[in-house]
Scaffold this active site. Structure first.
Site, PDB file in Angstrom:
ATOM      1  N   GLU A   1      76.561  21.166  34.373  1.00 24.74           N
ATOM      2  CA  GLU A   1      77.096  18.878  34.202  1.00 24.74           C
ATOM      3  C   GLU A   1      78.464  18.950  34.614  1.00 24.74           C
ATOM      4  O   GLU A   1      79.443  19.020  34.335  1.00 24.74           O
ATOM      5  CB  GLU A   1      76.924  18.629  32.765  1.00 24.74           C
ATOM      6  CG  GLU A   1      75.324  18.348  32.453  1.00 24.74           C
ATOM      7  CD  GLU A   1      74.678  17.475  32.145  1.00 24.74           C
ATOM      8  OE1 GLU A   1      75.103  16.460  32.752  1.00 24.74           O
ATOM      9  OE2 GLU A   1      73.300  17.814  32.159  1.00 24.74           O
TER      10      GLU A   1
ATOM     11  N   CYS B   1      82.671  11.131  32.964  1.00 28.52           N
ATOM     12  CA  CYS B   1      81.602  11.678  34.052  1.00 28.52           C
ATOM     13  C   CYS B   1      81.453  10.804  34.832  1.00 28.52           C
ATOM     14  O   CYS B   1      81.331  10.193  35.745  1.00 28.52           O
ATOM     15  CB  CYS B   1      81.709  13.331  33.619  1.00 28.52           C
ATOM     16  SG  CYS B   1      79.706  12.795  32.543  1.00 28.52           S
TER      17      CYS B   1
ATOM     18  N   GLU C   1      86.257  12.281  43.177  1.00 34.26           N
ATOM     19  CA  GLU C   1      86.659  12.189  41.546  1.00 34.26           C
ATOM     20  C   GLU C   1      88.012  11.726  40.831  1.00 34.26           C
ATOM     21  O   GLU C   1      88.176  13.780  41.287  1.00 34.26           O
ATOM     22  CB  GLU C   1      85.756  13.115  41.055  1.00 34.26           C
ATOM     23  CG  GLU C   1      85.439  12.835  39.488  1.00 34.26           C
ATOM     24  CD  GLU C   1      85.020  13.544  38.528  1.00 34.26           C
ATOM     25  OE1 GLU C   1      85.080  15.319  38.308  1.00 34.26           O
ATOM     26  OE2 GLU C   1      84.001  13.213  37.104  1.00 34.26           O
TER      27      GLU C   1
HETATM   28  P1  NAD Z   1      87.296  21.808  34.164  1.00 29.04           P
HETATM   29  O1  NAD Z   1      86.017  22.375  35.398  1.00 29.04           O
HETATM   30  O2  NAD Z   1      88.539  22.121  33.959  1.00 29.04           O
HETATM   31  O3  NAD Z   1      86.964  22.618  32.503  1.00 29.04           O
HETATM   32  C1  NAD Z   1      85.739  23.333  31.827  1.00 29.04           C
HETATM   33  C2  NAD Z   1      84.993  23.931  30.828  1.00 29.04           C
HETATM   34  O4  NAD Z   1      86.024  25.381  31.953  1.00 29.04           O
HETATM   35  C3  NAD Z   1      86.475  24.446  30.206  1.00 29.04           C
HETATM   36  O5  NAD Z   1      86.362  24.681  28.643  1.00 29.04           O
HETATM   37  C4  NAD Z   1      87.824  24.966  30.847  1.00 29.04           C
HETATM   38  O6  NAD Z   1      88.721  26.202  30.254  1.00 29.04           O
HETATM   39  C5  NAD Z   1      86.460  25.662  31.445  1.00 29.04           C
HETATM   40  N1  NAD Z   1      86.557  27.186  32.198  1.00 29.04           N
HETATM   41  C6  NAD Z   1      87.671  26.546  33.604  1.00 29.04           C
HETATM   42  N2  NAD Z   1      87.658  27.664  34.390  1.00 29.04           N
HETATM   43  C7  NAD Z   1      87.047  28.269  34.244  1.00 29.04           C
HETATM   44  C8  NAD Z   1      86.589  29.508  34.964  1.00 29.04           C
HETATM   45  N3  NAD Z   1      86.854  29.443  35.784  1.00 29.04           N
HETATM   46  N4  NAD Z   1      85.781  30.247  33.678  1.00 29.04           N
HETATM   47  C9  NAD Z   1      84.816  29.840  33.300  1.00 29.04           C
HETATM   48  N5  NAD Z   1      85.279  28.621  32.637  1.00 29.04           N
HETATM   49  C10 NAD Z   1      86.466  27.770  32.542  1.00 29.04           C
HETATM   50  O7  NAD Z   1      86.699  21.058  33.566  1.00 29.04           O
HETATM   51  P2  NAD Z   1      87.785  19.853  32.447  1.00 29.04           P
HETATM   52  O8  NAD Z   1      88.835  19.074  32.969  1.00 29.04           O
HETATM   53  O9  NAD Z   1      87.528  19.767  30.937  1.00 29.04           O
HETATM   54  O10 NAD Z   1      86.666  18.148  32.421  1.00 29.04           O
HETATM   55  C11 NAD Z   1      86.555  17.047  33.009  1.00 29.04           C
HETATM   56  C12 NAD Z   1      85.268  17.598  33.989  1.00 29.04           C
HETATM   57  O11 NAD Z   1      84.346  17.677  33.269  1.00 29.04           O
HETATM   58  C13 NAD Z   1      84.949  16.335  35.355  1.00 29.04           C
HETATM   59  O12 NAD Z   1      84.955  17.044  36.750  1.00 29.04           O
HETATM   60  C14 NAD Z   1      83.892  15.941  34.677  1.00 29.04           C
HETATM   61  O13 NAD Z   1      83.464  14.999  35.323  1.00 29.04           O
HETATM   62  C15 NAD Z   1      83.108  16.400  34.040  1.00 29.04           C
HETATM   63  N6  NAD Z   1      82.369  16.086  33.155  1.00 29.04           N
HETATM   64  C16 NAD Z   1      80.727  16.162  33.167  1.00 29.04           C
HETATM   65  C17 NAD Z   1      80.169  15.474  32.029  1.00 29.04           C
HETATM   66  C18 NAD Z   1      78.399  15.468  32.323  1.00 29.04           C
HETATM   67  O14 NAD Z   1      77.770  15.209  31.805  1.00 29.04           O
HETATM   68  N7  NAD Z   1      78.649  15.761  34.021  1.00 29.04           N
HETATM   69  C19 NAD Z   1      80.890  15.002  30.930  1.00 29.04           C
HETATM   70  C20 NAD Z   1      81.944  15.708  30.681  1.00 29.04           C
HETATM   71  C21 NAD Z   1      82.709  16.082  31.739  1.00 29.04           C
END
Ligand code: NAD
Length: 507
Positions: free
Chosen positions: A275, A310, A410
């Site tokens: 997602e 998102c 975004e």
């Molecule tokens: P992010 O991708 O930075 O982090 C998300 C998760 O991934 C966190 O737990 C982080 O620690 C982990 N992570 C980061 N690097 C990683 C790696 N190399 N390997 C494994 N895990 C890793 O995102 P964020 O800043 O926490 O959230 C914002 C993003 O989430 C935005 O792009 C938003 O659009 C998206 N989002 C999507 C939905 C949806 O339903 N489509 C819902 C909410 C948020």
């Protein structure tokens, strides 16, 4: 709180003390344990940048302990083979526990991600909705089924049946912006399907997951069925997604990390549900209640999560005949933003999650002007006691060319790009001219047009005159916005493998 000059500064620390948190631990194999390393993540409040607490930054060894426990619980434990009634009985008490804990979980969420208390207590972000998500998926446990197939030719007397079986060990990785809901969207269908889970919340919002693990600890789940590790994405997240003991990664977060997960899944062909981000369009027509549309669209961008959502409709495609009326409505919403202590019920908008994101959003605002868009209002930083936090005043850009960065990328902050159009075809062309495809909004009183356009927009969810998530309907992305769906029956099926069994019936 009073500073050295005798004036009052904003602080969230009294609320932390009142919430009595015990972070720093991991939950592995049915027990609270310490990390094998001393590494800690310092959690800062986005509202004040005060240090709230430290959490364990799980090492690769911790991750291995958690995956090994989940692997053992899946391969050798009773969980995947439990009778439907029994598994349901073991999960269902969590529904009530979440409901009872909802007020505290809302306050923890406000503490960790700075979202105003008036927002985290609303149904869609609270543990009330998480309880409903568990209730919904627990309801599928005794209904998930395969099929029987009619015999295809005379060449065989085999009878064919299919079964749904749990996919295995699931790594559930969630972002910081709706941590309670996102946790439920992954852990509920995974457990209900008979999988075992290693949950990794965002380092920016681990307190709610730690509190939920305390609730799960009260259930009679076999050890290792549910595990929680905390830590930084690049270390503990990376160790989790590359671990060969994981069968499926269920991820919500940024597009960049989503891409990395697909890459890392290649080694042992892990299953993945992703997602990811969005740049969702709102199509506003003159026959709509234009003021209401402006309130809804700008509300998503400036109020509540302040665009850190998102599905926020951050590109407003507005028909030339109602362009000015829409802008008047959007300006009114911007004027109603009240930043302040997130625990104050009068506060209605959120700071950016961290300083890095603040710099990024300010850079986008600069780029909008440099790329020729008109900054109608906002985009600056509020002063006074808010200057310690990651605040930026909501920005509205008008006469935006859809090809520039602020319309294509975004931003994840309170920035609205308003783009004029003159007919349906042009609106659809602009709406689909994006690499994303998560959500869209159509604002019109002409239902024929609404359906016509809803079918032409390449996005996973389209709201007509409104938009909100419910546990029983699927949501997910087209194009780079994701892979698979969460919510609804599709979600739980994604935690199963489909097995076909053939039975010779010839005498
Ligand atoms: P992010 O991708 O930075 O982090 C998300 C998760 O991934 C966190 O737990 C982080 O620690 C982990 N992570 C980061 N690097 C990683 C790696 N190399 N390997 C494994 N895990 C890793 O995102 P964020 O800043 O926490 O959230 C914002 C993003 O989430 C935005 O792009 C938003 O659009 C998206 N989002 C999507 C939905 C949806 O339903 N489509 C819902 C909410 C948020």
């Amino acid at each position: 709180m009073t500073n050295s000059h005798g004036t009052t500064t904003m602080s969230v620390l009294p609320y932390r003390d009142e919430l009595g948190i015990t972070p720093g631990r991991l939950y592995i194999d049915g027990q609270w344990v310490d990390s094998v390393s001393d590494a800690r993540w310092h959690h800062l409040s986005p509202a004040t940048n005060e240090e709230v607490t430290t959490i364990a930054d799980a090492s690769a060894v911790d991750v291995d302990r958690a995956v090994t426990a989940a692997r053992r619980a899946f391969d050798e434990g009773p969980w995947p083979h439990l009778r439907a009634h029994e598994r349901k009985r073991l999960i269902e008490p969590l529904v009530q526990l979440l409901r009872e804990a909802s007020p505290r979980l809302s306050r923890l969420q406000t503490l960790e991600n700075g979202m105003p208390i008036g927002f985290t207590t609303q149904y869609r972000l609270s543990a009330e909705v998480a309880a409903d998500v568990f209730d919904y998926h627990a309801g599928w446990i005794d209904k998930l089924s395969g099929e029987t197939f009619p015999q295809y030719t005379d060449r065989s007397d085999l009878q064919y049946l299919s079964f749904r079986e749990p996919v295995g060990v699931v790594a559930a990785i969630v972002p910081w912006n709706a941590p309670v809901l996102q946790m439920a969207n992954k852990v509920a269908p995974a457990l209900a399907a008979g999988c075992t889970v290693v949950l990794k919340p965002s380092e920016y919002a681990s307190l709610t997951s730690l509190a939920i693990a305390e609730l799960i600890d009260q259930l009679d789940l076999p050890p290792g069925v549910f595990n929680l590790i905390t830590g930084v994405g690049a270390q503990s997240g990376e160790a989790l997604i590359t671990h060969p003991g994981v069968d499926k990664i269920s991820f919500t977060g940024s597009r960049g990390v989503g891409g990395r997960i697909l890459e890392a899944s290649g080694d042992n062909i892990k299953r993945a549900t992703l997602e990811l981000g969005g740049k969702s369009p709102a199509l506003v027509f003159p026959d709509a209640d234009v003021r209401k549309a402006a309130k809804t669209v700008m509300g998503m961008v400036a109020l509540g999560m302040s665009g850190q959502q998102c599905t926020a409709q951050t590109r407003a495609l507005v028909h030339a005949d109602c362009y000015e009326e829409f802008l008047d409505g959007a300006k009114e919403v911007a004027a109603s933003v009240r930043y302040g202590n997130p625990f104050d019920p009068a506060t209605n908008a959120t700071p950016l999650i961290n300083k890095r994101q603040l710099v990024k959003v300010l850079d986008y605002i600069e780029s909008g002007t440099a790329d020729g868009a008109h900054l109608l209002l906002g985009g600056d930083r509020p002063g006074g006691e808010l200057s310690a936090g990651n605040y930026v005043n909501p920005a509205i850009f008008t006469q935006v060319d859809n090809r520039i960065r602020i319309a294509q990328e975004e931003i994840f902050g309170p920035v609205l790009a308003v783009i004029p159009f003159t007919d349906e075809d042009e609106a659809i062309r602009i709406a689909n001219d994006t690499e994303y495809g998560l959500a869209a909004g159509i604002y019109t009183s002409d239902l024929g047009r609404a359906f016509r356009l809803a079918r032409r927009i390449r996005a996973g969810a389209v709201g007509i005159n409104g938009y909100t998530f419910m546990p029983n309907s699927p949501i997910g992305g087209y194009k780079t916005s994701g892979l698979g769906r969460e919510g609804g029956r599709t979600a739980i099926e994604a935690y199963t493998e489909l097995k076909t069994v053939m039975l010779e019936t010839r005498a």
